[in-house]
Design a protein around this motif. Structure first.
Motif, PDB file in Angstrom:
ATOM      1  N   ASP B 124       0.794  -1.241   0.000  1.00 47.40           N
ATOM      2  CA  ASP B 124       0.000   0.000   0.000  1.00 47.40           C
ATOM      3  C   ASP B 124       0.821   1.284   0.000  1.00 47.40           C
ATOM      4  OD1 ASP B 124      -2.061   1.764  -0.007  1.00 47.40           O
ATOM      5  OD2 ASP B 124      -3.031   1.021   1.806  1.00 47.40           O
ATOM      6  N   GLY B 127      -1.975   4.421  -0.922  1.00 46.77           N
ATOM      7  CA  GLY B 127      -2.968   4.923   0.034  1.00 46.77           C
ATOM      8  C   GLY B 127      -4.345   5.106  -0.583  1.00 46.77           C
ATOM      9  N   SER B 131      -6.594   6.048   2.392  1.00 49.12           N
ATOM     10  CA  SER B 131      -6.122   7.443   2.414  1.00 49.12           C
ATOM     11  C   SER B 131      -4.912   7.622   3.308  1.00 49.12           C
ATOM     12  CB  SER B 131      -7.242   8.394   2.856  1.00 49.12           C
ATOM     13  OG  SER B 131      -8.328   8.290   1.979  1.00 49.12           O
ATOM     14  N   THR B 132      -4.126   6.571   3.458  1.00 48.16           N
ATOM     15  CA  THR B 132      -2.921   6.662   4.249  1.00 48.16           C
ATOM     16  C   THR B 132      -1.897   5.732   3.614  1.00 48.16           C
ATOM     17  OG1 THR B 132      -1.950   5.937   6.312  1.00 48.16           O
ATOM     18  CG2 THR B 132      -4.176   5.165   5.868  1.00 48.16           C
ATOM     19  N   GLY B 133      -0.996   6.316   2.851  1.00 43.00           N
ATOM     20  CA  GLY B 133      -0.096   5.526   2.025  1.00 43.00           C
ATOM     21  C   GLY B 133       1.180   5.108   2.723  1.00 43.00           C
ATOM     22  N   LEU B 135       2.256   2.254   3.700  1.00 44.29           N
ATOM     23  CA  LEU B 135       2.083   1.362   4.851  1.00 44.29           C
ATOM     24  C   LEU B 135       3.261   0.410   5.005  1.00 44.29           C
ATOM     25  CD1 LEU B 135      -1.646   0.178   4.898  1.00 44.29           C
ATOM     26  CD2 LEU B 135      -0.508   1.888   6.336  1.00 44.29           C
ATOM     27  N   LEU B 144       5.190   3.143  11.589  1.00 45.01           N
ATOM     28  CA  LEU B 144       3.731   3.041  11.510  1.00 45.01           C
ATOM     29  C   LEU B 144       3.206   2.640  12.885  1.00 45.01           C
ATOM     30  CD1 LEU B 144       1.404   3.176   9.335  1.00 45.01           C
ATOM     31  CD2 LEU B 144       1.399   0.696   9.462  1.00 45.01           C
ATOM     32  N   GLU B 148      -2.939   3.302  14.041  1.00 41.87           N
ATOM     33  CA  GLU B 148      -3.424   3.695  12.722  1.00 41.87           C
ATOM     34  C   GLU B 148      -4.110   2.531  12.012  1.00 41.87           C
ATOM     35  OE1 GLU B 148      -0.696   6.157  10.686  1.00 41.87           O
ATOM     36  OE2 GLU B 148      -1.964   6.322   8.905  1.00 41.87           O
ATOM     37  N   ALA B 152      -7.712   4.056  10.677  1.00 42.87           N
ATOM     38  CA  ALA B 152      -7.950   4.402   9.265  1.00 42.87           C
ATOM     39  C   ALA B 152      -8.925   3.410   8.640  1.00 42.87           C
ATOM     40  CB  ALA B 152      -6.636   4.415   8.496  1.00 42.87           C
ATOM     41  N   ASP B 154     -11.484   2.308   5.098  1.00 39.59           N
ATOM     42  CA  ASP B 154     -11.772   2.517   3.672  1.00 39.59           C
ATOM     43  C   ASP B 154     -13.192   3.053   3.548  1.00 39.59           C
ATOM     44  OD1 ASP B 154     -13.539   0.392   3.854  1.00 39.59           O
ATOM     45  OD2 ASP B 154     -12.340  -0.988   2.659  1.00 39.59           O
ATOM     46  N   THR B 159     -11.544  -1.157   8.584  1.00 38.60           N
ATOM     47  CA  THR B 159     -10.246  -0.641   9.034  1.00 38.60           C
ATOM     48  C   THR B 159      -9.121  -1.419   8.359  1.00 38.60           C
ATOM     49  OG1 THR B 159     -10.099  -2.186  10.875  1.00 38.60           O
ATOM     50  CG2 THR B 159     -11.185  -0.070  11.324  1.00 38.60           C
ATOM     51  N   HIS B 323      -0.180  19.515   6.662  1.00 40.74           N
ATOM     52  CA  HIS B 323       0.712  18.387   6.419  1.00 40.74           C
ATOM     53  C   HIS B 323       2.100  18.963   6.173  1.00 40.74           C
ATOM     54  CE1 HIS B 323       2.035  14.666   4.348  1.00 40.74           C
ATOM     55  NE2 HIS B 323       2.530  15.458   3.429  1.00 40.74           N
TER      56      HIS B 323
END
Lengths: 409, 409
Positions: B124, B127, B131-133, B135, B144, B148, B152, B154, B159, B323
Motif C-alpha cells: 500500500d 494509500g 487514504s494513508t499511504g 504502509l 507506523l 493507525e 484508518a 476505507d 479498518t 501536512h
C-alpha cells in the motif's frame, strides 16, 4: 405627515406572523397555503383602506380606488408578499403595505384623483419555489408564456400549473392576467434598498434612477491537470492561475467604474485534489450597470483580457452567456414628481440606482416606471436579519403617497 | 546490455492483466484479492529469478539473494504493486520488476556479491484504499503506529486491521515488520518519473538527487457576503477577489524559483450563488522544494502577502498547516555509483529531483537512499494512459543492475 405610520408598522408586523419560522424570518412560497393566508390578510387591509379587491388569473391581488374621470388611465403601485426561503419581513411587504397606506390615507382625507389608483400584489416575484421569478408582473405585462407554467417545476416536481390548480387558479386562463398598456399611466414601487448606499449617505429614502441590467457569463478554462510535485512551473498549463489573473483584472476594472459592478460568485476546479494542478476551472461573471453600452464595453475588455491570458498560457477557453437583462431607466416624469414630493415633505433627496431586479423592471416594459427605496439596515436582505426602521418606512410611504397623488391628478 | 529487456517487458504486461479494467487501467487496492493475485504472480517471478521469498507481517513481499559474506548488510531495492483507482501499469511495477530482473540477471551471470540483495514489494504505497499511504515502507522503517491500523478506514468503513485479517495477516504482529537499520546498507528504487523533465530533456533515464519536501496549507478568508447588484465595489469585502491576488502572487513567486513549485489545487467559495458576493473562500497551497529553508522562506513571503492583502481589504484570515514532510536528499555515495553505471552503460546522465513521494523517501529515514527515474510519456501517471517505453525501462533496469552490483560489492 399625512400617512399613519403606526398603522403601517402594525401591518408589517401582522404580515410577518404568516410563514414565520423560529429564527424570525419568513418563508412564503407562491401558491402555498401560507401565501394564501398572507393574501387573505392583505385583502382585509385593502378592504379597511376602502379599496375594491379582485384577484386576477395568475393570482395577482388588486385593490382599486376609482378616479374621478371615467376611463382614465390607472396609476399602479405595489410590490410582492412572497419571500425567499427564510427571508425577511420587508422585501416586498414594505411596498405593498405602503401602497395600501397611501391609498387609505387618500380615502381618509377625501382626496379624489382624476385617475383611478390600484395597489397590486404581484405573484411570485422571488422565484424561490420554481426558480423563475416575476410571475405576476410578467403576466401583467403579457410576457409570460403559458408553456413555462407547464415546464418549470419546484423541488418536488410540481409544475407551476399544478400548483396554480391546487391554489384554485386555472393555468389555462393565466394569459388573461395581461393588462392593456394603454390603460396604465404609471407604475410606482416602494422597496427596501437591499444595499448600503442610503445607510452610508445617512438617508432614509432615495429616488431610484433606474434598475441595472444584468449579464451573466460562465467562463470555462481548460488547461492540463498534473501532479503538483512533478510538473515544474514552466511546464504548467494551470487554468486556476489564469483564472486568478482574470478575476483580479475584472475587479480592478470595476473599481474604476462609476456605477458598474462586476462579481465572481462561483468558481469550481477539477479535479480538485490538494496535490493536483487543476485541469479545468469554471467561474461566473455577473456584470451590472445602468448603461447597457458600458456593460458591453466592460465585457469586451474582460473578454480581450481573458483571450490574451489564455493564449499566453496555452489554455483553452469558452465563454457562455447565461442570462442577459437590459437596464430599465426610471421615468424622468415620475422622478420629477418624486423630487417635488421630497421637497414638500422636507426630506432630503438622494438618488441611487437599483442593483437588484424588481417587478418594476418588468412593468417598465409597458408603462412609465418609478421606484422609491428605503434604507436597509446593514444592507442585509433575503435573511431574517433584514430590517428597516419604522421612521424610514413612514417617510418612504409619505413620499409614495405624495407622488401617487401628483401622478393621479 | 546485461538485463533481459523482453522478459522484463513481458512481466510488465502479465502484471497489467491483474486488476485490469475496461479502459486499460488497473485497480489494485491493498489487502484485496486482486492484490493477492498480483503478489502471487510476483512470487512466481521471484522464484524464477532464484530468490528466496517471504512475506512479512504487514504484507511486504521480499525476495532475497544471499551474499558471500555472512551477516553483511543487505542492499535493498523495490517499489510497490498496489495502484490508485484506475491507475496505470508502470507506477510501482516498473521498480519491482526491474529489481527482480536485475537480481535474476546477476544469478544467471553467476555474479556473487559480498552483500545480500533483497527485492521488496512494499504494501500500500498509494494509500488509495485507506487514504494513508506508504504502509509497507513505514512499517519497515518502524514508523507506523499500530493505532493507525485500527483507526484508518476505507470507504466501506473497513479498518486496515480488519482488511489485514481478511487477507490472512495479523495486525497485532505488524510491528514485527520493522527492519533493523543497522542491517541495511542501502535502498535503491527505480520508478517512473510521473513528470516531463526527462521527456523535455530527451533522456531515457535520470538520477534523482532528492525527493522534495511537501507542505500543505489551507487558507480561509472571511469577508462579507452581499448582493452582487446592491453592493458597490467600494463597499465590498470580497474574499475571492483577495484570493485571486494571493493565488497570482504565489504563482509569480514560484515562477522565479529554481526548483520550488507552488500549487493551488482546491478552492471553494460560500455561498456560491452567481449573483452573490462570496462571504468566505478557502483554498489550498502545496509548496514543494528540495530545500526546506527555501520552502519556509516561500511560505513566509506568501503569508506576509496574504496578511497585507487581507488587512487592506478588511478580510479575516486563517492559515492552517495540514501536512508537512521534509525533503529527503539522495545519498551522494549512491548517486556516484549510479553515475559510474551510466558511464559504463554509455547512457547520458541527467539529474533531476522527485516532486512526488515514494517508499524511498521513508527508507531514507533509516538508510542511504537512491532513486532512478525512467521517462514517462507526456508526464502522465495515476491514469490508464500512463506509459513508459520498453527501451527506457530496459535502460533503467540496466543502470539499476549495475548500481546494485556496485553497492553490494
Amino acid at each position: 405627515m399625512n400617512i399613519n405610520s403606526e398603522r403601517l408598522w402594525n401591518r408589517i408586523h401582522k404580515l410577518s406572523e404568516i410563514g414565520k419560522d423560529e429564527n424570525g424570518g419568513v418563508t412564503r412560497l407562491s401558491f402555498t397555503e401560507t401565501e394564501r393566508k398572507a393574501k387573505d390578510l392583505v385583502v382585509t387591509f385593502m378592504k379597511d383602506a376602502g379599496l375594491a379587491v379582485r384577484e386576477d388569473e395568475i393570482g395577482n391581488l388588486i385593490g382599486r380606488k376609482e378616479g374621478a374621470i371615467f376611463n382614465s388611465q390607472v396609476v399602479m403601485t405595489g410590490s410582492h408578499i412572497d419571500s425567499v426561503i427564510s427571508g425577511g419581513n420587508f422585501d416586498g411587504p414594505a411596498g405593498v403595505l405602503s401602497a395600501i397606506e397611501a391609498l387609505q390615507t387618500m380615502n381618509e382625507k377625501g382626496i379624489v384623483t382624476e385617475s383611478p389608483l390600484e395597489v397590486i400584489v404581484f405573484t411570485d416575484e422571488e422565484g424561490a419555489r420554481f426558480s423563475t421569478g416575476m410571475l405576476g408582473s410578467l403576466s401583467a405585462a403579457g410576457k409570460l408564456s403559458k408553456e413555462e407554467l407547464y415546464s418549470a417545476k419546484d423541488k418536488n416536481g410540481v409544475t407551476i400549473a399544478e400548483a396554480m390548480k391546487q391554489a384554485g387558479l386555472d393555468p389555462e386562463l393565466a394569459p388573461n392576467a395581461k393588462r392593456n398598456p394603454e390603460e396604465i399611466k404609471a407604475y410606482v414601487e416602494l422597496h427596501i434598498e437591499q444595499g448600503k448606499v442610503l445607510e452610508n449617505a445617512d438617508a432614509s429614502v432615495g429616488i431610484v434612477t433606474g434598475i441595472v441590467g444584468v449579464d451573466w457569463y460562465r467562463v470555462t478554462l481548460k488547461g492540463e491537470a498534473g501532479h503538483a510535485g512533478t510538473t515544474p512551473m514552466g511546464l504548467r498549463k494551470d487554468p486556476l492561475a489564469a483564472a486568478a489573473r482574470i478575476i483580479s483584472y475584472g475587479e480592478e476594472m470595476a473599481r474604476n467604474e462609476k456605477s458598474a459592478v462586476v462579481t465572481v460568485g462561483q468558481i469550481e476546479v477539477k479535479p480538485g485534489g490538494i496535490n493536483i494542478i487543476p485541469g479545468e476551472v469554471a467561474f461566473s461573471f455577473d456584470i451590472r450597470d445602468i448603461n447597457k453600452e458600458n456593460m458591453n464595453d466592460i465585457f469586451e475588455k474582460l473578454k480581450a483580457y481573458i483571450e490574451t491570458t489564455c493564449e499566453e498560457r496555452g489554455i483553452e477557453l469558452e465563454i457562455e452567456q447565461l442570462h442577459s437583462l437590459d437596464p430599465s431607466p426610471c421615468s424622468e416624469r415620475i422622478m420629477k414628481k418624486m423630487e417635488e414630493s421630497f421637497t414638500e415633505t422636507e426630506v432630503q433627496s438622494i438618488k441611487l440606482i437599483s442593483g437588484a431586479g424588481h417587478d418594476a423592471m418588468v412593468m417598465a416594459s409597458i408603462t412609465d416606471m418609478g421606484m422609491i427605496f428605503i434604507r436597509s439596515k446593514d444592507g442585509i436582505s433575503h435573511n431574517p436579519k433584514e430590517w428597516s426602521d419604522q421612521k424610514d418606512l413612514a417617510m418612504g410611504a409619505e413620499v409614495l403617497f405624495t407622488t401617487l397623488v401628483k401622478l393621479a391628478s
